[in-house]
Design a protein around this motif. Structure first.
Motif, PDB file in Angstrom:
ATOM      1  N   ASP A 110       0.833  -1.198   0.000  1.00 15.13           N
ATOM      2  CA  ASP A 110       0.000   0.000   0.000  1.00 15.13           C
ATOM      3  C   ASP A 110       0.869   1.250   0.000  1.00 15.13           C
ATOM      4  OD1 ASP A 110      -1.932   1.869   0.145  1.00 15.13           O
ATOM      5  OD2 ASP A 110      -2.517   1.443   2.214  1.00 15.13           O
ATOM      6  N   PRO A 111       1.245   1.714  -1.197  1.00 14.61           N
ATOM      7  CA  PRO A 111       2.097   2.904  -1.261  1.00 14.61           C
ATOM      8  C   PRO A 111       1.375   4.170  -0.806  1.00 14.61           C
ATOM      9  CG  PRO A 111       1.349   2.283  -3.451  1.00 14.61           C
ATOM     10  CD  PRO A 111       0.900   1.186  -2.527  1.00 14.61           C
ATOM     11  N   ASP A 112       0.056   4.071  -0.615  1.00 17.35           N
ATOM     12  CA  ASP A 112      -0.716   5.257  -0.221  1.00 17.35           C
ATOM     13  C   ASP A 112      -1.019   5.306   1.271  1.00 17.35           C
ATOM     14  OD1 ASP A 112      -0.859   6.079  -2.903  1.00 17.35           O
ATOM     15  OD2 ASP A 112      -2.553   4.735  -3.259  1.00 17.35           O
ATOM     16  N   SER A 113      -0.547   4.318   2.047  1.00 15.33           N
ATOM     17  CA  SER A 113      -0.900   4.271   3.468  1.00 15.33           C
ATOM     18  C   SER A 113      -0.406   5.500   4.213  1.00 15.33           C
ATOM     19  CB  SER A 113      -0.285   3.027   4.117  1.00 15.33           C
ATOM     20  OG  SER A 113      -0.494   3.069   5.523  1.00 15.33           O
TER      21      SER A 113
ATOM     22  N   ASP B 274      -1.010  12.018   3.280  1.00 11.72           N
ATOM     23  CA  ASP B 274      -1.633  12.849   4.310  1.00 11.72           C
ATOM     24  C   ASP B 274      -3.075  12.497   4.619  1.00 11.72           C
ATOM     25  OD1 ASP B 274       0.667  14.271   4.771  1.00 11.72           O
ATOM     26  OD2 ASP B 274       0.221  15.774   3.250  1.00 11.72           O
ATOM     27  N   VAL B 275      -3.589  11.465   3.976  1.00 13.99           N
ATOM     28  CA  VAL B 275      -4.952  11.015   4.290  1.00 13.99           C
ATOM     29  C   VAL B 275      -4.949   9.488   4.371  1.00 13.99           C
ATOM     30  CG1 VAL B 275      -6.133  12.972   3.199  1.00 13.99           C
ATOM     31  CG2 VAL B 275      -5.566  10.947   1.844  1.00 13.99           C
ATOM     32  N   LEU B 276      -5.983   8.912   4.975  1.00 13.70           N
ATOM     33  CA  LEU B 276      -6.093   7.461   5.023  1.00 13.70           C
ATOM     34  C   LEU B 276      -6.277   6.933   3.605  1.00 13.70           C
ATOM     35  CD1 LEU B 276      -8.494   6.644   8.017  1.00 13.70           C
ATOM     36  CD2 LEU B 276      -6.106   7.360   8.044  1.00 13.70           C
ATOM     37  N   SER B 277      -5.576   5.858   3.294  1.00 17.48           N
ATOM     38  CA  SER B 277      -5.761   5.217   1.985  1.00 17.48           C
ATOM     39  C   SER B 277      -6.965   4.279   2.064  1.00 17.48           C
ATOM     40  CB  SER B 277      -4.518   4.417   1.625  1.00 17.48           C
ATOM     41  OG  SER B 277      -4.396   3.286   2.482  1.00 17.48           O
TER      42      SER B 277
END
Ligand SMILES: [Zn+2]
Length: 339
Positions: free
Chosen positions: A190-193, A214-217
């Motif tokens: 999860d590169p967006d975590s 800066d936000v929850l993925s």
């Protein structure tokens, strides 16, 4: 100051620092990372966690509360910002101390007059990230299944200087070392975590760094709501009688949590223990609280069983059972309480 240097560090209890730290290098070529959770440190599913601010402006407090509540639609937990003196989560805003949080139930090991979290800066989603730690999430870059190969000398050089001024031991602990595989559970890459460290390409052999999230993925949300963390299924505590015959139970799915309760009517030494072949971890909460952690144990009993002996005052107590790891997985066990 480089943005990437404003990184969060884990806070560990003194007894954890004394444990041998297992370091692993998986060397996966694709460099995947995963959202991970320190499953031993999860709160009881459904817990209400109270929050106390120890300083901070009203704007800082409002931002912390807003970002904490990012987790609530997804995790089966409640935050109550009531400044209770014995609140489970206590937040300082010391700008000279960076951003950090103890992980999950480790917060219960901290004296009540001290913070369990510091928000020395509030850039981006910092408070959301720190609340991720407070509910049991760890840093993905320390996932033993992740494939980060560090340029150790560059990492050490960058973090030895201001504003972190970490020692090599701190850098190894916070960045370079991986968790032991049996301490964590992961999800897919999860590169967006929001729990992913932001670090530059110079820090890794692949040359590919990470971006700041800066936000929850979507995976953060799905993971914290999953059966591995805080699913929105009610946990029914099974009543145990003191000195009764052992109660049989089983853990059918990885990550499943069982909850038992018992009532102490006369103060004294009580022993709570499991039996059977399933490797379990037990945590004891109480009296009259599902968040006040009294003790935890994994292999203190016979074989792989857990055993806690404690002097208990009258009241209701809760024993949370999780199995130890994926490998030795699921199965049946029994539990009993004796005085
Ligand atoms: Zn962090």
């Amino acid at each position: 100051m480089n943005e990437y240097l404003k990184i969060c560090h884990d806070r560990l209890l003194p007894q954890n620092l004394a444990l041998p730290h297992h370091t692993m290098h998986s060397g996966r070529p694709d460099g995947v990372q995963e959202a991970i959770i320190v499953f031993r440190k999860l709160w009881v599913n459904g817990s209400k966690l109270r929050v106390r601010f120890m300083g901070g402006t009203s704007a800082q407090q409002a931002k912390a509360e807003e970002q904490a509540k990012w987790w609530i639609p997804h995790a089966n937990l409640t935050f109550e910002f009531n400044n209770a003196p014995d609140a489970e989560i206590r937040i300082a805003f010391d700008s000279s101390d960076g951003a950090w949080s103890y992980i999950g139930t480790d917060c219960q090991g901290i004296p009540r007059d001290q913070p369990t979290m510091n928000l020395g800066f509030l850039d981006g989603g910092t408070a959301g990230h720190e609340f991720g730690h407070a509910i049991g999430l760890a840093h993905e870059h320390q996932n033993p299944d992740g494939g980060i190969v560090w340029n150790e000398e560059v990492v050490i050089r960058d973090l030895s200087g201001p504003p972190n001024n970490w020692t090599e031991d701190q850098i190894r602990h916070n960045v370079l070392e991986k968790y032991a595989a049996d301490q964590i559970r992961g999800t897919k890459f999860d590169p967006d975590s929001i729990m992913l460290y932001f670090f530059p390409g110079t820090w890794v052999k692949s040359g590919i760094g990470t971006k700041q999230n800066d936000v929850l993925s979507d995976l953060d949300k799905a993971f914290i709501a999953s059966e591995k963390a805080y699913p929105r299924t009610p946990v029914q505590a099974v009543e145990l009688g003191i000195n009764a015959a052992p109660t049989s139970a089983s853990i059918g799915k990885p990550g499943e949590e069982d909850l038992f309760k018992f009532t102490v009517t006369s103060a004294g030494r009580h022993v709570i223990q499991t039996g059977g072949q399933t490797d379990v971890v037990m945590k004891l909460f109480g009296p009259n609280s599902q968040t006040s952690l009294l003790a935890e144990d994994d292999d203190g009993g016979v074989g792989l069983n857990a055993r806690i002996a404690a002097d208990l005052i009258p009241g209701q107590y809760f024993a949370q059972i999780r199995h130890f790891n994926k490998a030795r997985g699921t199965g049946s066990y029994s539990i009993k309480v004796n005085r």
